[in-house]
Design a protein around this motif. Structure first.
Motif, mmCIF file in Angstrom:
data_model
loop_
_atom_site.group_PDB
_atom_site.id
_atom_site.type_symbol
_atom_site.label_atom_id
_atom_site.label_comp_id
_atom_site.label_asym_id
_atom_site.label_seq_id
_atom_site.Cartn_x
_atom_site.Cartn_y
_atom_site.Cartn_z
ATOM 1 N N ILE A 205 0.817 -1.123 -0.042
ATOM 2 C CA ILE A 205 0.161 0.095 0.065
ATOM 3 C C ILE A 205 0.935 1.294 0.024
ATOM 4 O O ILE A 205 0.618 2.210 -0.787
ATOM 5 N N ALA A 206 1.999 1.264 0.715
ATOM 6 C CA ALA A 206 2.528 2.340 0.941
ATOM 7 C C ALA A 206 3.408 2.641 -0.387
ATOM 8 O O ALA A 206 3.618 3.785 -0.859
ATOM 9 N N ASP A 209 0.784 4.095 -3.165
ATOM 10 C CA ASP A 209 0.418 5.330 -2.487
ATOM 11 C C ASP A 209 -0.943 5.688 -3.186
ATOM 12 O O ASP A 209 -1.169 6.794 -4.058
ATOM 13 N N PRO A 234 1.590 2.998 7.172
ATOM 14 C CA PRO A 234 2.242 3.438 5.912
ATOM 15 C C PRO A 234 2.056 4.875 5.912
ATOM 16 O O PRO A 234 0.796 5.720 6.387
ATOM 17 N N LYS A 235 3.065 5.802 5.203
ATOM 18 C CA LYS A 235 2.793 7.286 5.065
ATOM 19 C C LYS A 235 2.172 7.413 3.691
ATOM 20 O O LYS A 235 2.688 7.071 2.603
ATOM 21 N N LEU A 236 0.688 7.878 3.895
ATOM 22 C CA LEU A 236 0.068 8.021 2.538
ATOM 23 C C LEU A 236 -0.259 9.610 2.173
ATOM 24 O O LEU A 236 -1.351 9.627 2.771
ATOM 25 N N LEU A 239 -3.651 9.818 0.160
ATOM 26 C CA LEU A 239 -4.897 9.385 0.324
ATOM 27 C C LEU A 239 -5.949 10.423 0.962
ATOM 28 O O LEU A 239 -5.918 11.244 1.971
ATOM 29 N N PHE A 261 -4.735 5.622 9.206
ATOM 30 C CA PHE A 261 -4.278 6.042 7.831
ATOM 31 C C PHE A 261 -4.414 7.300 7.400
ATOM 32 O O PHE A 261 -4.498 7.702 6.421
#
Length: 461
Positions: A205-206, A209, A234-236, A239, A261
């Motif tokens: 997922i990271a 993005d 994760p850094k999104l 999002l 998130f």
């Protein structure tokens, strides 16, 4: 993904796919984008016109519906341009068991574009095979695109799906992988939520993005909890929204998912049999796809209830031409809101949705799996009228079954084989045939029940 690729995916690849498949998704999307800003009266007039067309189809091509329409005294539909709510309510409601037993008499076999076999069971425990046509497919897709746009998500922008329907899980060939890549989608398996897999999911997922994450409420909450516990959030940066579906979204799940998130959470309401039904807006309201369905909220005696009063959702699918669902009792409990959409849309507003919840089941190695992973086993078995699955311990499953005339005893071995593939090779499956599945003391039905103790999960995990 670059904006050029996103634009190419959304404006070329996806429309071409829908055109090749004969689905008028983008034509219907243009209609929905306009009609959502109509007044409530205008939208209800549109419903009346679409209802007239649906009942004309049912009367002409679907014998079971035709008999019920005639019995209701609605035998002059051919030249009618619209049908009122009062006339609709003269037709008896239909149940999932009706659709299961009389489905062959409900289908329009020569529906333009053809029809396609669907099956469902969901958490209701009553498997159902039915037909959908191109318009139903298009209406679901178009309504979901419109709802995404409420949150600033455009077609072609990267989306992650934490999903588990067999069609997504089994087609893992090159063509499916290419399709996902071209449509800018990353599909992750919600049926295999082990710690190792969740670690891999969070990394994927990271890297991807996404601007949107979509999945079962409980599975997304489980993934968020794992990310927090392992310090692997994760850094999104891109999002914009996390969309939950498949089951009720509880407040603690919403808070957890949003906090981990760093994005708002929007709930979706629908089902495979009746289709995409409603979606949450940034204002926190749940709006119906009023152009594609008519919702009645009825009490236990079948009478309409007022705004703010909870009752059963009885839905008429205005795009369900291949196999009409007319006054279909969904089993979901909802309440309509009195206030209109705060953003100015004429769509109907749901005040609350209290659908059925699903439980997790536990594999022999301690891995948690979404309950739909075993529900899908039962819903695909011909001859199963109703079922309940009870996991007594890690290696013992009880399957309660109510059968119909299509049941054959050889299905036992096929079911047991599928459970062993999902749960583990040492699992024992006990079958119990019943005349009816008993309800819980509360009156509610729970069709997947996990009795595995937390300490058992910890030892095996």
């Amino acid at each position: 993904m670059t904006s050029v690729f996103c634009k190419f995916s959304g404006e070329v690849i996806y429309p071409c796919q829908e055109f090749v498949l004969g689905r008028p998704t983008f034509r219907y999307l243009r209609d929905l984008e306009r009609s959502q800003w109509s007044s409530r009266d205008e939208i209800e007039s549109l419903q009346g016109r679409k209802l007239a067309r649906l009942l004309q189809i049912a009367q002409a091509y679907c014998p079971w519906h035709a008999a019920r329409i005639a019995a209701a005294g609605l035998d002059n539909l051919r030249d009618q341009k619209t049908v009122s709510d009062e006339d609709l309510q003269r037709i008896p409601t239909m149940s999932k068991l009706d659709a299961q037993e009389y489905g062959e008499q409900m289908r329009w076999r020569d529906v333009p574009g053809g029809s396609f076999d669907y099956n469902t069971g969901g958490s209701s425990g009553t498997p159902l095979r039915f037909e959908i046509g191109r318009w139903r497919q298009a209406s679901d897709a178009a309504a979901r695109i419109r709802a995404r746009r409420w949150w600033g998500v455009e077609v072609g922008e990267p989306e992650v799906y934490l999903w588990g329907a067999p069609v997504e899980l089994n087609k893992t060939d090159v063509i499916k992988s290419i399709r996902d890549r071209l449509l800018n989608q990353l599909v992750l398996n919600a049926f295999e939520m082990s710690a190792i897999n969740m670690d891999a999911y969070l990394k994927a997922i990271a890297r991807f993005d996404p601007v949107c994450i979509y999945g079962y409420a409980s599975s997304l909450a489980q993934l968020a909890s794992h990310a927090r516990e392992t310090g692997s959030v994760p850094k999104l940066d891109r999002l914009r929204v996390v969309c939950t579906t498949g089951e009720p979204l509880f407040s603690h799940q919403r808070e957890l998912i949003s906090d981990v998130f760093k994005a708002p959470v929007a709930n979706e309401f629908g089902s495979r049999d009746i289709g995409f039904t409603a979606h949450e807006t940034p204002s926190g309201q749940m709006l119906l796809v009023s152009e594609s369905l008519i919702l009645e909220v009825l009490d236990a005696n079948g009478n309409p209830v007022g705004s703010g009063v909870q009752g059963e959702a009885v839905i008429t699918g205005l795009c369900s031409d291949a196999q009409p669902f007319i006054r279909y009792r969904t089993g979901d409990m909802v309440a309509l809101a009195e206030q209109p959409c705060e953003e100015g849309r004429g769509l109907h507003v749901l005040e609350s949705v209290s659908g059925r919840t699903t439980d997790f089941v536990v594999k022999c190695d301690g891995t948690l799996m979404h309950a739909l992973s075993v529900i899908y086993i039962m819903r695909g078995v011909k001859g199963v009228k109703e079922f309940k699955i009870i996991q007594h311990d890690l290696e013992r499953i009880e399957v309660q079954i109510v059968t119909n005339l299509d049941w054959v005893d050889s299905a036992h071995s096929d079911i047991e084989k599928q459970f062993r593939l999902r749960i583990g090779p040492s699992v024992s499956v006990q079958f119990v045939k019943l005349d009816a599945i008993p309800a819980q003391a509360s009156g509610k039905h729970r069709y997947v029940e996990c009795r595995v103790l937390p300490k058992q999960q910890e030892v095996c995990g």
